[in-house]
Write a protein that holds these residues in place. Sequence first.
Motif, short mmCIF file in Angstrom:
data_model
loop_
_atom_site.label_atom_id
_atom_site.label_comp_id
_atom_site.label_asym_id
_atom_site.label_seq_id
_atom_site.Cartn_x
_atom_site.Cartn_y
_atom_site.Cartn_z
N HIS A 166 2.63 5.34 -14.59
CA HIS A 166 3.32 5.33 -13.29
C HIS A 166 4.84 5.19 -13.50
CE1 HIS A 166 4.56 4.07 -9.32
NE2 HIS A 166 4.90 2.88 -9.75
N ASN A 167 5.58 6.16 -12.99
CA ASN A 167 7.04 6.14 -13.22
C ASN A 167 7.76 6.86 -12.10
OD1 ASN A 167 8.13 9.03 -14.28
ND2 ASN A 167 5.97 8.77 -14.84
N TYR A 168 9.06 6.68 -12.08
CA TYR A 168 9.89 7.30 -11.03
C TYR A 168 10.79 8.36 -11.67
CZ TYR A 168 8.43 3.07 -8.61
OH TYR A 168 7.68 2.07 -8.06
N ALA A 169 10.43 9.64 -11.46
CA ALA A 169 11.18 10.71 -12.13
C ALA A 169 11.89 11.65 -11.16
CB ALA A 169 10.24 11.49 -13.04
N GLY A 170 11.84 11.33 -9.86
CA GLY A 170 12.55 12.18 -8.89
C GLY A 170 12.03 13.61 -8.86
N GLY B 262 12.32 17.13 -1.31
CA GLY B 262 11.79 17.09 0.06
C GLY B 262 11.13 15.76 0.38
N ASN B 263 10.89 14.93 -0.65
CA ASN B 263 10.31 13.59 -0.49
C ASN B 263 11.44 12.59 -0.76
OD1 ASN B 263 9.26 11.07 -1.27
ND2 ASN B 263 7.44 11.94 -2.23
N VAL B 264 11.93 11.99 0.33
CA VAL B 264 13.17 11.19 0.27
C VAL B 264 13.06 10.05 -0.75
CG1 VAL B 264 14.76 9.82 1.68
CG2 VAL B 264 13.53 11.74 2.71
N CYS C 298 4.35 13.98 -17.18
CA CYS C 298 4.00 12.56 -17.40
C CYS C 298 3.70 11.82 -16.10
CB CYS C 298 5.17 11.84 -18.09
SG CYS C 298 5.48 12.43 -19.74
N SER C 299 3.76 12.50 -14.96
CA SER C 299 3.66 11.78 -13.69
C SER C 299 2.26 11.24 -13.44
CB SER C 299 4.04 12.71 -12.54
OG SER C 299 3.92 12.02 -11.32
N ALA C 300 2.21 10.04 -12.86
CA ALA C 300 0.92 9.45 -12.48
C ALA C 300 0.56 9.84 -11.04
CB ALA C 300 0.99 7.93 -12.63
N PHE D 71 5.50 21.46 -9.51
CA PHE D 71 4.92 21.71 -10.83
C PHE D 71 4.10 20.51 -11.31
CE2 PHE D 71 5.43 21.18 -15.49
CZ PHE D 71 4.45 22.11 -15.83
N HIS D 72 4.67 19.29 -11.16
CA HIS D 72 3.95 18.12 -11.72
C HIS D 72 2.60 17.91 -11.05
CE1 HIS D 72 5.85 16.13 -8.23
NE2 HIS D 72 5.12 15.07 -8.44
N ARG D 73 2.49 18.31 -9.78
CA ARG D 73 1.23 18.10 -9.07
C ARG D 73 0.27 19.27 -9.28
NH1 ARG D 73 0.71 14.13 -4.42
NH2 ARG D 73 -1.09 13.94 -5.78
N PHE E 102 7.28 15.45 4.38
CA PHE E 102 6.76 16.50 3.49
C PHE E 102 5.25 16.71 3.62
CE2 PHE E 102 5.04 13.55 0.34
CZ PHE E 102 5.75 12.40 0.63
N HIS E 103 4.55 15.74 4.20
CA HIS E 103 3.12 15.91 4.52
C HIS E 103 2.90 15.46 5.96
CE1 HIS E 103 1.89 15.31 0.02
NE2 HIS E 103 1.82 16.59 0.33
N ASN E 104 1.87 15.99 6.59
CA ASN E 104 1.57 15.55 7.96
C ASN E 104 1.24 14.06 8.03
OD1 ASN E 104 0.71 15.81 10.82
ND2 ASN E 104 -1.27 15.34 9.91
N GLN F 87 7.86 3.56 -3.34
CA GLN F 87 9.11 4.02 -3.96
C GLN F 87 9.01 5.47 -4.47
OE1 GLN F 87 10.37 -0.45 -5.11
NE2 GLN F 87 10.56 1.02 -6.77
N ASN F 88 7.81 6.00 -4.49
CA ASN F 88 7.64 7.41 -4.83
C ASN F 88 7.17 8.20 -3.61
OD1 ASN F 88 8.37 8.58 -7.23
ND2 ASN F 88 6.60 7.83 -8.37
N GLY F 89 7.23 7.56 -2.44
CA GLY F 89 6.87 8.27 -1.21
C GLY F 89 5.38 8.26 -0.90
N GLY F 90 4.66 7.25 -1.38
CA GLY F 90 3.22 7.17 -1.11
C GLY F 90 2.85 5.86 -0.44
N GLY F 91 2.36 5.90 0.79
CA GLY F 91 1.95 4.69 1.50
C GLY F 91 0.46 4.44 1.39
N ALA G 156 -2.00 5.26 3.26
CA ALA G 156 -2.87 6.41 3.55
C ALA G 156 -2.81 7.46 2.44
CB ALA G 156 -2.49 7.04 4.88
N CYS G 157 -1.66 7.56 1.76
CA CYS G 157 -1.58 8.51 0.64
C CYS G 157 -2.51 8.09 -0.50
CB CYS G 157 -0.17 8.55 0.06
SG CYS G 157 1.05 9.28 1.13
N LEU G 158 -2.74 6.77 -0.57
CA LEU G 158 -3.50 6.24 -1.70
C LEU G 158 -5.00 6.39 -1.54
CD1 LEU G 158 -1.32 3.05 -2.31
CD2 LEU G 158 -1.80 4.77 -4.05
N1 LIG Z 1 1.09 11.65 -0.46
C1 LIG Z 1 2.20 11.08 -1.17
C2 LIG Z 1 2.57 11.93 -2.31
C3 LIG Z 1 3.81 11.45 -3.02
C4 LIG Z 1 4.14 12.32 -4.19
N2 LIG Z 1 5.27 11.77 -4.93
C5 LIG Z 1 5.57 12.20 -6.16
O1 LIG Z 1 4.91 13.03 -6.75
C6 LIG Z 1 6.81 11.59 -6.80
C7 LIG Z 1 6.77 11.59 -8.31
C8 LIG Z 1 8.11 11.26 -8.91
O2 LIG Z 1 9.14 11.60 -8.34
O3 LIG Z 1 8.13 10.62 -10.00
C9 LIG Z 1 4.46 13.74 -3.73
O4 LIG Z 1 5.61 14.00 -3.36
O5 LIG Z 1 3.54 14.58 -3.73
#
Ligand SMILES: NCCC[C@H](NC(=O)CCC(=O)O)C(=O)O
Length: 446
Positions: A16-20, A24-26, A101-103, A136-138, A249-251, A362-366, A368-370
């Motif tokens: 789990h890391n923060y790579a930006g 579109g995900n603030v 490397c994204s989690a 790409f990471h997803r 970025f998501h509904n 901090q990566n934009g996941g609350g 409900a995202c989890l």
């Molecule tokens: N439903 C929430 C998804 C959050 C996810 N964030 C990320 O992938 C951030 C990863 C990073 O920036 O390290 C996304 O935007 O798809």
Amino acid sequence: MTQFEANFDGLVGPTHNYAGLSYGNVASLKNASASSSPKQAAKQGLKKMKALADLGMVQGVLAPQERPDVYSLRRLGFTGSDAQVLQAAAKQAPAIFQACCSASSMWTANAATVSPSADTLDGKIHFTPANLTNKFHRSLEPQVTGNILRATFNNSDYFSHHQHLPDNEHFGDEGAANHTRLCGNYGETGLEIFVYGRHAFDTSKPAPKKFPARQTFEASQAVARLHGLQSENVVYIQQNPDLIDQGVFHNDVISVGNQNVLFYHEQAFSNSDAALQEIKQKFSGNNLHFICVKTSEVSVEDAIKTYLFNTQIITQANGDMVIIAPTNCQENPAVSNYLAKLVTQNTPIKEVKYFDVKQSMQNGGGPACLRLRVALNESELAAVNPHTLINDQQFELLNTWVDKHYRDELKVTDLSDPQLLIESRTALDELTQILDLGSVYPFQQI
Ligand SMILES: NCCC[C@H](NC(=O)CCC(=O)O)C(=O)O
């Protein structure tokens, strides 16, 4: 027969890391390069799972993915031993390396779209992993997501697993984050609402101008076809493109449904009146509640910052609904006042419970995202791999497993440490035994 709505939460992975990575995900962009705590993140997630199980909910867990993704790096031309691949990629192509490397598989609302058996033609529960093509990471997730879903819902009498949609932006599919279901009891036929960001094959239609619309109309339609849904039980709604441009970025950042409740911001949808009218017409249950939050009550900016709509609305055994909100909502006066007022009004939502999921926020996941929601009846629940369901014993095992394998702190520069790859694979190998998943990971298959 008793009906449930189970939540399958993603277990946060050891990298789990923060790579930006998510334009579109603030939150993702804002926290780029901050150091993370995989251990704290996984424990925050497990705590939420345990709390929901303690409330009497059926709570499951979905395994994380193997990262760093050495296989993708090899496909991209990096060679040598695993350690050499990591080090060359980190040096020569750091942005590509970090994406591998994204989690991000922790956000299981994006793992798949799920249609319960009451909605589908063949009476099975249907799963389509999301292709997540926009990032790409997803886009590296769907294959292994499919393996994990098959190992979790491993009975073909009850569960039907589809391949993810073709890997192309025309069929960009973000899974359950852009899908919600309204119904009476969970076991009754429901109304499946697909919210899309743009039309891929008709560019004359409105679309965001700045940030990407990840979900297309054509992808939503394809999923509805694959799942054998009847058109009278499906509504397609376009998300307001201006909000995507503001960071929605998501509904599920701006609306959420549960049974007879649709909770949404007044700016959430394009052509809102027509969409709500169609929902009213097609909804077959009783007492539909549209809970619309006005901009004057909570601004779009506050909704994005606090994830007011990325809350889970769950129904307790007595029929009352509880809203599971991130502590970020509690810390914002406009939002906490709104929630305090909401529970006193004449809607099924009677209580708010706050959870600290800041490592994910901090990566934009609350909250409900989890989680991935799966409505099940008793026989279907009995067919789920029992080791993936959270009870006191599984919770203890997983918590101890995190303590044993996860780092307290991780910086983006640590990702190329070959030891991290070994640690992650050792942890995941053990996890597949705890959850009885078999060999779902590439490193277990060679
Ligand atoms: N439903 C929430 C998804 C959050 C996810 N964030 C990320 O992938 C951030 C990863 C990073 O920036 O390290 C996304 O935007 O798809």
